[in-house]
Write a protein that holds these residues in place. Structure first.
Motif, PDB file in Angstrom:
ATOM      1  N   HIS A  48       0.832  -1.199   0.000  1.00 36.15           N
ATOM      2  CA  HIS A  48       0.000   0.000   0.000  1.00 36.15           C
ATOM      3  C   HIS A  48       0.876   1.261   0.000  1.00 36.15           C
ATOM      4  O   HIS A  48       0.597   2.207  -0.743  1.00 36.15           O
ATOM      5  N   ALA A  49       1.908   1.268   0.801  1.00 33.98           N
ATOM      6  CA  ALA A  49       2.814   2.416   0.856  1.00 33.98           C
ATOM      7  C   ALA A  49       3.499   2.621  -0.496  1.00 33.98           C
ATOM      8  O   ALA A  49       3.644   3.759  -0.964  1.00 33.98           O
ATOM      9  N   GLU A  50       3.895   1.534  -1.125  1.00 32.79           N
ATOM     10  CA  GLU A  50       4.543   1.636  -2.435  1.00 32.79           C
ATOM     11  C   GLU A  50       3.582   2.211  -3.470  1.00 32.79           C
ATOM     12  O   GLU A  50       3.965   3.062  -4.277  1.00 32.79           O
ATOM     13  N   ARG A  51       2.322   1.778  -3.435  1.00 37.56           N
ATOM     14  CA  ARG A  51       1.324   2.335  -4.359  1.00 37.56           C
ATOM     15  C   ARG A  51       1.138   3.833  -4.101  1.00 37.56           C
ATOM     16  O   ARG A  51       0.983   4.617  -5.041  1.00 37.56           O
ATOM     17  N   ALA A  52       1.142   4.229  -2.838  1.00 34.35           N
ATOM     18  CA  ALA A  52       0.976   5.648  -2.497  1.00 34.35           C
ATOM     19  C   ALA A  52       2.143   6.466  -3.035  1.00 34.35           C
ATOM     20  O   ALA A  52       1.944   7.562  -3.579  1.00 34.35           O
ATOM     21  N   VAL A  53       3.348   5.956  -2.903  1.00 32.75           N
ATOM     22  CA  VAL A  53       4.530   6.661  -3.415  1.00 32.75           C
ATOM     23  C   VAL A  53       4.451   6.765  -4.934  1.00 32.75           C
ATOM     24  O   VAL A  53       4.705   7.835  -5.507  1.00 32.75           O
ATOM     25  N   ASN A  54       4.084   5.665  -5.590  1.00 29.57           N
ATOM     26  CA  ASN A  54       3.978   5.681  -7.051  1.00 29.57           C
ATOM     27  C   ASN A  54       2.884   6.635  -7.517  1.00 29.57           C
ATOM     28  O   ASN A  54       3.048   7.343  -8.518  1.00 29.57           O
ATOM     29  N   HIS A  55       1.775   6.660  -6.794  1.00 36.35           N
ATOM     30  CA  HIS A  55       0.677   7.559  -7.138  1.00 36.35           C
ATOM     31  C   HIS A  55       1.132   9.015  -7.013  1.00 36.35           C
ATOM     32  O   HIS A  55       0.852   9.841  -7.884  1.00 36.35           O
ATOM     33  N   ARG A  56       1.838   9.299  -5.960  1.00 33.72           N
ATOM     34  CA  ARG A  56       2.341  10.665  -5.739  1.00 33.72           C
ATOM     35  C   ARG A  56       3.320  11.052  -6.839  1.00 33.72           C
ATOM     36  O   ARG A  56       3.278  12.162  -7.368  1.00 33.72           O
ATOM     37  N   ALA A  57       4.203  10.131  -7.204  1.00 29.22           N
ATOM     38  CA  ALA A  57       5.176  10.427  -8.256  1.00 29.22           C
ATOM     39  C   ALA A  57       4.470  10.676  -9.585  1.00 29.22           C
ATOM     40  O   ALA A  57       4.845  11.578 -10.340  1.00 29.22           O
ATOM     41  N   ALA A  59       1.391  11.822  -9.974  1.00 28.78           N
ATOM     42  CA  ALA A  59       0.721  13.115  -9.864  1.00 28.78           C
ATOM     43  C   ALA A  59       1.724  14.252 -10.021  1.00 28.78           C
ATOM     44  O   ALA A  59       1.460  15.237 -10.725  1.00 28.78           O
ATOM     45  N   ASP A  60       2.863  14.110  -9.377  1.00 26.48           N
ATOM     46  CA  ASP A  60       3.896  15.150  -9.493  1.00 26.48           C
ATOM     47  C   ASP A  60       4.352  15.297 -10.937  1.00 26.48           C
ATOM     48  O   ASP A  60       4.514  16.415 -11.440  1.00 26.48           O
ATOM     49  N   ALA A  61       4.545  14.192 -11.619  1.00 26.35           N
ATOM     50  CA  ALA A  61       4.982  14.234 -13.019  1.00 26.35           C
ATOM     51  C   ALA A  61       3.916  14.875 -13.895  1.00 26.35           C
ATOM     52  O   ALA A  61       4.223  15.646 -14.821  1.00 26.35           O
ATOM     53  N   LEU A  62       2.666  14.599 -13.622  1.00 29.04           N
ATOM     54  CA  LEU A  62       1.575  15.153 -14.410  1.00 29.04           C
ATOM     55  C   LEU A  62       1.498  16.663 -14.253  1.00 29.04           C
ATOM     56  O   LEU A  62       1.314  17.399 -15.240  1.00 29.04           O
TER      57      LEU A  62
END
Length: 65
Positions: A48-57, A59-62
């Motif tokens: 779950h934490a890994e998915r959250a980090v990937n989601h944040r990355a 969003a940041d890239a977008l």
């Protein structure tokens, strides 16, 4: 690092109750089952934490465009 820093603040929180449980009455088999269940929960939290980090990355890239 003190593990109590990660403890929930509510005394009736499941994690707080789990930490207070007396392990003495448990058999070796019950302790092994508990360890397996806790290891599975750790793996679930890490995923779950890994998915959250990937989601944040993502969003940041977008929004950096």
């Amino acid at each position: 690092m003190d593990l109590d820093e990660f403890s929930p603040r509510k005394p009736d929180d499941p994690l707080a109750l789990l930490k207070k449980q007396d392990l003495d009455p448990l058999s070796v088999e019950e302790l092994d089952a508990r360890i397996a269940a806790l290891e599975a929960e750790v793996a679930r939290v890490k995923r779950h934490a890994e998915r959250a980090v990937n989601h944040r990355a993502s969003a940041d890239a977008l929004f950096k465009r």
